[in-house]
Design a protein around this motif. Structure first.
Motif, short mmCIF file in Angstrom:
data_model
loop_
_atom_site.label_atom_id
_atom_site.label_comp_id
_atom_site.label_asym_id
_atom_site.label_seq_id
_atom_site.Cartn_x
_atom_site.Cartn_y
_atom_site.Cartn_z
N ALA A 215 18.45 -16.10 35.67
CA ALA A 215 17.81 -15.56 36.88
C ALA A 215 18.86 -15.14 37.91
N ILE A 216 19.90 -15.93 38.05
CA ILE A 216 20.94 -15.58 39.02
C ILE A 216 21.68 -14.32 38.55
N HIS A 217 21.87 -14.17 37.25
CA HIS A 217 22.46 -12.92 36.75
C HIS A 217 21.53 -11.74 37.02
N ALA A 218 20.24 -11.94 36.80
CA ALA A 218 19.28 -10.85 37.02
C ALA A 218 19.26 -10.42 38.48
N ALA A 219 19.52 -11.37 39.38
CA ALA A 219 19.49 -11.05 40.82
C ALA A 219 20.54 -10.01 41.20
N ALA A 220 21.57 -9.85 40.36
CA ALA A 220 22.63 -8.87 40.68
C ALA A 220 22.09 -7.45 40.64
N THR A 221 21.04 -7.22 39.87
CA THR A 221 20.52 -5.85 39.76
C THR A 221 19.07 -5.71 40.24
N ASN A 222 18.33 -6.82 40.36
CA ASN A 222 16.93 -6.73 40.78
C ASN A 222 16.80 -6.54 42.28
N ASP A 223 15.73 -5.86 42.70
CA ASP A 223 15.38 -5.93 44.11
C ASP A 223 14.56 -7.22 44.33
N PHE A 224 14.21 -7.50 45.58
CA PHE A 224 13.57 -8.78 45.91
C PHE A 224 12.27 -8.98 45.13
N ASP A 225 11.45 -7.93 45.08
CA ASP A 225 10.15 -8.08 44.41
C ASP A 225 10.33 -8.32 42.92
N ALA A 226 11.25 -7.58 42.32
CA ALA A 226 11.50 -7.78 40.88
C ALA A 226 12.04 -9.18 40.62
N GLN A 227 12.84 -9.69 41.56
CA GLN A 227 13.40 -11.03 41.35
C GLN A 227 12.30 -12.09 41.49
N LEU A 228 11.37 -11.87 42.41
CA LEU A 228 10.24 -12.82 42.51
C LEU A 228 9.46 -12.86 41.21
N ASP A 229 9.27 -11.68 40.59
CA ASP A 229 8.55 -11.64 39.31
C ASP A 229 9.35 -12.38 38.23
N HIS A 230 10.68 -12.15 38.27
CA HIS A 230 11.54 -12.83 37.28
C HIS A 230 11.41 -14.35 37.44
N GLU A 231 11.50 -14.81 38.68
CA GLU A 231 11.40 -16.26 38.94
C GLU A 231 10.05 -16.81 38.47
N ARG A 232 8.99 -16.07 38.75
CA ARG A 232 7.65 -16.53 38.34
C ARG A 232 7.57 -16.71 36.83
N ASP A 233 8.06 -15.71 36.10
CA ASP A 233 7.96 -15.76 34.63
C ASP A 233 8.84 -16.89 34.08
N ALA A 234 10.03 -17.03 34.66
CA ALA A 234 10.93 -18.09 34.17
C ALA A 234 10.36 -19.47 34.51
N GLN A 235 9.79 -19.57 35.72
CA GLN A 235 9.24 -20.87 36.13
C GLN A 235 8.05 -21.26 35.26
N ALA A 236 7.30 -20.25 34.82
CA ALA A 236 6.17 -20.55 33.93
C ALA A 236 6.70 -21.21 32.66
#
Ligand code: LHQ
Length: 263
Positions: A215-236
């Motif tokens: 997730a922290i690697h993905a944050a380098a290229t994601n915008d905030f909304d995309a990162q929230l989606d990434h966090e949601r899916d990973a947290q699931a």
């Protein structure tokens, strides 16, 4: 045969020591192959839940072995793109892709690609006497092994350009103050701290730590909304693990959690 990487399997993690101290652990092809194999073995071993990387002798790593690159003994210029594609880029990708924490214990000078291999690890401890040198400009090159990316993101363009264009050594304390590494540690405490950190991380919720790293690697290229989606899916995914159930249960029972690290 010379052991270019020393492998010390401990409970829960493996300590890998770059072992060409007479060359400040500069990379030759043998050491690249040994490190690649050791990292693959760590990834394949379910009992291995963290990696500790350090150097033998007074240096961490001086980058590419320049004795292998002596222009006087070569009939034609070496193809540096091939060197990067074959050796350094797969190495830094392999470290970043490893689904467990990779700790660098920078015991001494880290120069050229040696600095940037350290900087691609997840948690970087450095001895106070260690230095980080973007030595590339001294030999007519630019930082590689991810250095232009890592430096710019961690310390900003002004400092990245100055380090890369001057090749001045950065001390461990400065590196920590600038946010390039996690901590500077007294020289004689470095390996004890690094092993304690590796042991502690290897008893952690490894699957969730891997998701954290991704997730922290993905944050380098994601915008905030995309990162929230990434966090949601990973947290699931994290929320479905036995480690999550154990963590909550242990909290409620006021005892330390016993994580298995499984997904
Ligand atoms: C070395 C090296 C070394 C061989 C120390 N090679 N022997 C990627 C793709 C393709 C091609 C090109 O490169 C790359 C990435 C790169 O990494 S490029 C950058 C390569 N590295 C450097 O330019 C650093 C070269 N080393 C140094 O500048 C110094 O050695 C540092 C500042 C790291 C340490 O200085 P000192 O503490 O004064 O030690 P020293 O220079 O006396 O080195 C000790 C020994 O290690 C010495 O051998 P000797 O037989 O004289 O005792 C050096 O020749 C040897 N060594 N680095 N990269």
């Amino acid at each position: 045969m010379e052991e270019t990487v020393l492998i010390d399997r401990r409970e829960g993690y493996v300590a890998l020591t770059l072992n060409r101290p007479e060359r400040l652990n500069a990379f030759n092809e043998t050491m690249h192959a040994a490190l690649k194999r050791a990292l693959h073995d760590a990834a394949d071993d379910p009992a291995c839940r963290a990696v500790l990387l350090t150097g033998a002798g007074r240096g961490f790593c001086a980058g590419q072995d320049l004795a292998d690159r002596n222009p006087a003994t070569r009939s034609e210029p070496v193809d540096l793109a091939r060197t990067l594609d074959t050796f350094f880029n797969p190495l830094v990708r392999q470290i970043r892709a490893l689904d467990m924490p990779v700790i660098a214990a920078v015991n001494g000078v880290a120069a050229g690609a040696g600095a940037n291999v350290a900087l691609c690890c997840d948690l970087i401890l450095a001895a106070r006497s260690a230095t980080f040198i973007q030595a590339f400009c001294k030999i007519g090159l630019l930082p590689d092994a991810g250095g232009t990316w890592t430096l710019t993101r961690r310390i900003g363009e002004a400092r990245a350009k100055a380090l890369a264009m001057t090749g001045v050594p950065l001390t461990a304390d400065e590196a920590a103050d600038w946010g390039l590494i996690w901590r500077a540690v007294d020289d004689d405490a470095l390996m004890d701290e690094a092993h304690a950190l590796a042991a502690s991380l290897s008893a952690g919720p490894t699957f969730a730590l891997a998701l954290t790293k991704q997730a922290i690697h993905a944050a380098a290229t994601n915008d905030f909304d995309a990162q929230l989606d990434h966090e949601r899916d990973a947290q699931a995914r994290a929320g479905r693990t036995a480690d999550y159930a154990e963590g909550v249960t242990a909290f409620l029972e006021k005892r330390p959690a016993r994580f298995t690290g499984q997904g």
